[in-house]
Design a protein around this motif. Structure first.
Motif, short mmCIF file in Angstrom:
data_model
loop_
_atom_site.label_atom_id
_atom_site.label_comp_id
_atom_site.label_asym_id
_atom_site.label_seq_id
_atom_site.Cartn_x
_atom_site.Cartn_y
_atom_site.Cartn_z
N PHE A 37 32.53 -30.29 38.69
CA PHE A 37 31.71 -31.00 37.71
C PHE A 37 30.63 -30.12 37.10
O PHE A 37 29.70 -29.67 37.77
CB PHE A 37 31.04 -32.21 38.39
CG PHE A 37 30.27 -33.08 37.45
CD1 PHE A 37 30.93 -33.76 36.43
CD2 PHE A 37 28.90 -33.21 37.56
CE1 PHE A 37 30.22 -34.57 35.55
CE2 PHE A 37 28.18 -34.01 36.69
CZ PHE A 37 28.85 -34.70 35.67
N SER A 38 30.76 -29.88 35.77
CA SER A 38 29.79 -29.06 35.05
C SER A 38 28.73 -29.88 34.36
O SER A 38 27.66 -29.37 34.00
CB SER A 38 30.51 -28.20 34.00
OG SER A 38 31.03 -29.04 32.96
N GLY A 39 29.02 -31.17 34.12
CA GLY A 39 28.11 -32.00 33.36
C GLY A 39 28.37 -31.92 31.86
O GLY A 39 27.59 -32.44 31.06
N GLY A 40 29.48 -31.28 31.48
CA GLY A 40 29.85 -31.19 30.07
C GLY A 40 30.61 -32.43 29.62
O GLY A 40 30.79 -33.39 30.37
N SER A 78 21.09 -30.95 34.86
CA SER A 78 21.64 -32.04 34.06
C SER A 78 22.83 -32.68 34.76
O SER A 78 22.98 -33.91 34.75
CB SER A 78 22.05 -31.50 32.69
OG SER A 78 22.68 -32.51 31.92
N ALA A 79 23.68 -31.86 35.36
CA ALA A 79 24.84 -32.38 36.09
C ALA A 79 24.40 -33.29 37.23
O ALA A 79 24.98 -34.36 37.45
CB ALA A 79 25.69 -31.23 36.62
N HIS A 80 23.36 -32.88 37.93
CA HIS A 80 22.86 -33.70 39.04
C HIS A 80 22.33 -35.04 38.53
O HIS A 80 22.57 -36.09 39.15
CB HIS A 80 21.76 -32.96 39.80
CG HIS A 80 21.22 -33.73 40.96
ND1 HIS A 80 21.98 -34.02 42.08
CD2 HIS A 80 20.00 -34.31 41.17
CE1 HIS A 80 21.24 -34.74 42.93
NE2 HIS A 80 20.05 -34.91 42.40
N ASP A 81 21.62 -35.02 37.41
CA ASP A 81 21.09 -36.26 36.85
C ASP A 81 22.21 -37.24 36.48
O ASP A 81 22.10 -38.45 36.70
CB ASP A 81 20.25 -35.95 35.60
CG ASP A 81 18.96 -35.22 35.92
OD1 ASP A 81 18.54 -35.24 37.10
OD2 ASP A 81 18.37 -34.63 34.99
N ILE A 82 23.30 -36.70 35.95
CA ILE A 82 24.43 -37.56 35.56
C ILE A 82 25.07 -38.22 36.78
O ILE A 82 25.36 -39.41 36.77
CB ILE A 82 25.48 -36.73 34.78
CG1 ILE A 82 24.92 -36.34 33.41
CG2 ILE A 82 26.78 -37.53 34.61
CD1 ILE A 82 25.78 -35.34 32.67
N THR A 83 25.25 -37.44 37.85
CA THR A 83 25.87 -38.03 39.04
C THR A 83 24.96 -39.09 39.67
O THR A 83 25.45 -40.10 40.19
CB THR A 83 26.18 -36.94 40.09
OG1 THR A 83 24.97 -36.25 40.45
CG2 THR A 83 27.19 -35.95 39.55
N GLU A 84 23.66 -38.88 39.60
CA GLU A 84 22.73 -39.88 40.13
C GLU A 84 22.84 -41.18 39.33
O GLU A 84 22.83 -42.27 39.89
CB GLU A 84 21.30 -39.34 40.09
CG GLU A 84 20.96 -38.41 41.24
CD GLU A 84 19.47 -38.34 41.49
OE1 GLU A 84 18.68 -38.51 40.53
OE2 GLU A 84 19.07 -38.12 42.65
N THR A 85 22.92 -41.05 38.01
CA THR A 85 23.04 -42.22 37.16
C THR A 85 24.31 -43.00 37.46
O THR A 85 24.31 -44.24 37.47
CB THR A 85 23.03 -41.81 35.67
OG1 THR A 85 21.79 -41.16 35.38
CG2 THR A 85 23.17 -43.02 34.77
N MET A 86 25.40 -42.28 37.74
CA MET A 86 26.68 -42.93 38.03
C MET A 86 26.80 -43.37 39.48
O MET A 86 27.73 -44.09 39.83
CB MET A 86 27.84 -41.97 37.70
CG MET A 86 28.03 -41.70 36.23
SD MET A 86 29.55 -40.74 35.97
CE MET A 86 29.41 -40.34 34.23
N THR A 183 26.89 -37.59 26.94
CA THR A 183 27.47 -36.28 26.65
C THR A 183 28.49 -36.31 25.51
O THR A 183 29.07 -35.27 25.20
CB THR A 183 28.18 -35.75 27.91
OG1 THR A 183 29.08 -36.77 28.38
CG2 THR A 183 27.18 -35.41 29.00
N TRP A 184 28.70 -37.46 24.88
CA TRP A 184 29.82 -37.59 23.93
C TRP A 184 29.75 -36.57 22.79
O TRP A 184 30.77 -36.09 22.31
CB TRP A 184 29.89 -39.01 23.37
CG TRP A 184 28.83 -39.33 22.34
CD1 TRP A 184 27.61 -39.87 22.57
CD2 TRP A 184 28.94 -39.14 20.92
NE1 TRP A 184 26.92 -40.02 21.38
CE2 TRP A 184 27.71 -39.58 20.35
CE3 TRP A 184 29.93 -38.65 20.08
CZ2 TRP A 184 27.46 -39.55 18.99
CZ3 TRP A 184 29.68 -38.60 18.71
CH2 TRP A 184 28.46 -39.04 18.18
N ASP A 185 28.52 -36.20 22.37
CA ASP A 185 28.38 -35.22 21.28
C ASP A 185 27.75 -33.92 21.76
O ASP A 185 27.27 -33.12 20.96
CB ASP A 185 27.57 -35.81 20.14
CG ASP A 185 26.13 -36.12 20.52
OD1 ASP A 185 25.84 -36.19 21.74
OD2 ASP A 185 25.30 -36.30 19.62
#
Length: 283
Positions: A37-40, A78-86, A183-185
């Motif tokens: 997981f890159s967060g891209g 940023s990748a860590h923040d995304i996983t926390e949100t999910m 991350t869509w754009d």
């Protein structure tokens, strides 16, 4: 376990709905997943769909991010923040890629060397958690570029569910927007080593130069860009919007001053503009 239809991605064109449902079926049949997981754009979309399907199983889903000299620190955060949100389990593993035999010499197989080391580590960690399937966010468009890293992934058994389901990069952005993913754009990501021409030695100091130069451009409002490293020369590639920003706000002096402070002697603007894989043109 059966895969039911989802309303998470409403109003999709039929062809995208078919790909989306196909992806869900692939993940459902897998039953578990460790995602590099890159967060891209790609890996975030893949993680979202995996979380929908495997989230109820708790221990069956794991996001693994690699921290190394070639990944900007803000991307790891940023990748860590995304996983926390999910609400997905997240592990950050360190890989000293500059110590990998052959990496710093920067031959055309550099990506193969790096990907093999990184995903071998991801696979070993997944096995410790009892997870059988390792995924990456590769899509159909990746096959059009020079990607020796994909050979390494195939050798060690890493799957690319997005490619298996037939997703193009543009498809992923459309569905990501429908899913309201932040991350869509997001601009396409590539490791900092991709800023160096082949056969140019990659050093820690030079990587930091590039990282700081690109962080400065982003701070100025740039969105689509690359800083290519040619020793004492920095070659800047900009998107069409970014070229207009450069001229409108007369940013050349600021950029030159900052990059020279980082150690570059010359700073140039590539008139051809931003293009992915431009460093592969020497092959």
């Amino acid at each position: 376990m059966t895969c039911s239809k989802t309303d998470e991605a409403p109003n999709l064109p039929e062809i995208l709905r078919e790909k989306y449902d196909r992806l869900r079926q692939i993940i459902t049949r897998a039953g578990d997943a460790a995602i590099g997981f890159s967060g891209g754009v790609d890996s975030t979309f893949l993680l979202k769909v995996c979380a929908e399907i495997l989230g109820e199983l708790g221990e069956r889903l794991l996001a693994i991010t690699i921290k190394s000299e070639v990944i900007p620190a803000n991307e790891v955060n940023s990748a860590h923040d995304i996983t926390e949100t999910m609400g997905v389990r997240h592990i950050i593993l360190k890989e000293n890629v500059l110590e990998l035999p052959g990496f710093v010499q920067n031959h055309p197989d550099r990506c193969y060397i790096c990907k093999k080391a990184i995903f071998s580590q991801i696979k070993k960690r997944a096995e410790l958690y009892g997870i059988r399937n390792c995924f990456d966010g590769g899509n159909i468009d990746d096959a059009a570029d020079f990607r020796p890293g994909r050979v390494a992934l195939n050798e060690i058994g890493i799957r690319s569910p997005l490619a298996e389901a037939g997703f193009l990069k543009s498809d992923i952005r459309v569905v990501s927007e429908a899913l309201k993913l932040p991350t869509w754009d997001k601009p396409a990501l590539a490791c900092l080593a991709s800023r160096f021409p082949y056969y140019t030695e990659i050093t820690k100091d030079a990587l930091k130069q590039v990282e700081n130069a690109e962080a400065f451009l982003e701070k100025l409002g740039m969105y689509i860009f690359r800083v290519r490293h040619h020793g004492i020369l920095a070659r800047i590639e900009l998107g069409e919007r970014e070229k207009k920003i450069l001229l409108k706000f007369d940013l050349c002096t600021k950029i030159v001053k900052h990059l020279k402070n980082l150690g570059y002697k010359y700073v140039s603007l590539d008139l051809e503009g931003y293009r992915t894989g431009s460093m592969n043109e020497v092959l």
